[in-house]
Design an enzyme around this catalytic site. Sequence first.
Site, PDB file in Angstrom:
ATOM      1  N   LYS A 111      -1.360   0.602  -8.367  1.00  0.00           N
ATOM      2  CA  LYS A 111      -1.125   0.552  -9.811  1.00  0.00           C
ATOM      3  C   LYS A 111      -1.517  -0.775 -10.439  1.00  0.00           C
ATOM      4  O   LYS A 111      -1.213  -1.026 -11.596  1.00  0.00           O
ATOM      5  CB  LYS A 111       0.355   0.865 -10.091  1.00  0.00           C
ATOM      6  CG  LYS A 111       0.750   2.278  -9.690  1.00  0.00           C
ATOM      7  CD  LYS A 111       2.200   2.574 -10.014  1.00  0.00           C
ATOM      8  CE  LYS A 111       2.561   4.009  -9.609  1.00  0.00           C
ATOM      9  NZ  LYS A 111       3.979   4.329  -9.890  1.00  0.00           N
ATOM     10  N   GLY A 144      -0.316  -0.260   5.630  1.00  0.00           N
ATOM     11  CA  GLY A 144      -0.001   0.708   6.662  1.00  0.00           C
ATOM     12  C   GLY A 144      -0.818   0.424   7.910  1.00  0.00           C
ATOM     13  O   GLY A 144      -1.923  -0.125   7.832  1.00  0.00           O
ATOM     14  N   ASP A 150       0.833  -1.193   0.000  1.00  0.00           N
ATOM     15  CA  ASP A 150       0.000   0.000   0.000  1.00  0.00           C
ATOM     16  C   ASP A 150       0.871   1.248   0.000  1.00  0.00           C
ATOM     17  O   ASP A 150       2.038   1.216   0.423  1.00  0.00           O
ATOM     18  CB  ASP A 150      -0.890   0.031   1.255  1.00  0.00           C
ATOM     19  CG  ASP A 150      -2.168  -0.763   1.074  1.00  0.00           C
ATOM     20  OD1 ASP A 150      -2.478  -1.127  -0.073  1.00  0.00           O
ATOM     21  OD2 ASP A 150      -2.845  -1.030   2.076  1.00  0.00           O
TER      22      ASP A 150
END
Length: 413
Positions: free
Chosen positions: A222, A253, A200
């Site tokens: 992406k 995260g 991430d």
Amino acid sequence: MAEHPAYPVGLRLTGRRVVVLGGGQVAQRRLPALIAAGADIHLVSPEVTPSVQAMADAGEITWRRRPYEEGDLTDAWYALIATGDTEANTRASAEAERRRVWCVRSDDADEATAWTPATGHSEGVTVAVLTTDARGRDPRHTAAIRDAVVEGLRDGTLVAPHHRTRTPGVALVGGGPGDPDLITVRGRRLLAEADVVIADRLGPRDLLAELPPHVEVIDAAKIPYGRYMAQEAINNALIEHAKQGKSVVRLKGGDPYVFGRGMEELQALAEVGIPCTVVPGISSSISVPSAAGIPVTHRGVAHEFTVVSGHVAPDDERSLVDWPSLARLTGTLVILMGVDKIGKIAETLVAHGKPADTPVALVQEGTTAAQRRVDATLGTVAETVRTEDVKPPAVIVIGEVVKVGPTAAAPPK
């Protein structure tokens, strides 16, 4: 004997008789490992420490409350001699020699037939370090080597590749709030062992630079979505790589289950029978305020803290947050993903009774070198975000705890 190095070996003591003479601090340190090895432990000592007493009371060892006597080592496979009586220790080690029982002596290593290595453990591996000979024994140096090796294995700085076939699977790893040092030991080790990492934007990016060249790193933002929604495409990427027999880490995260969609990914993997390990991470909801000098709770100030997502505005029909109830709470309110909605959030809280002068702190890029803290109140926060150009990611803290600590905290070095 001192002219030759010790021969290292691992003893399989399950169900085998082990005799420990002495119930002091040495025995207290050594007994847990012998218990874990499944040994049939017989301890001989007039007195023992409270911890050793607890082991005996729990039935983990058999305790004979008397001094050593000739014959105590009969049928033993291994002996640990650790009494405070040098004469008794000498007699016991002589008995061990006659009976061909490997014997460790805490008071005189030169007279022992075995030495205890400095040991440590990391995910199914035991690290044991022995000094090569008695003349150069340095227990502190040996322990330091052990600690360095174990720490390297745990944090991934010492990578030992697996050469046997591994079970393919996925690990959902919480990377913490951004500082690469705040990922868990287990998370860092799994990252070091990965074949593929799907990361991430908010994960600890600095750790990706440490990965070996053969590791495929995929930016989750992406991944081509095509006819899939973003999360579905990520789920499919995890499944595809795991089915190829690769070890996959989904690096997130914070914590995978705190607004991280970790459960969605685990469910998708479970539906196709792919094993998944979840590694908790340090959530930015508490770590980022802490890094900025703000305690989310404080005696006499806040007895509660509530964490909510601010990615949906209070007047949006998709919102699941009971904002009027939050306005009535007296504790700390922590808002994640709410920078662009903070004006509407503050307006709603004030409209339902929260004082407009309630302190607010916005901590941008928390725990990283780019960390900065901006203070405001509910009445001024919308304008402050605009004038100070506060950008995501930022954690918003609302409540009196904002005024407890220093008004600014230095970013981590």
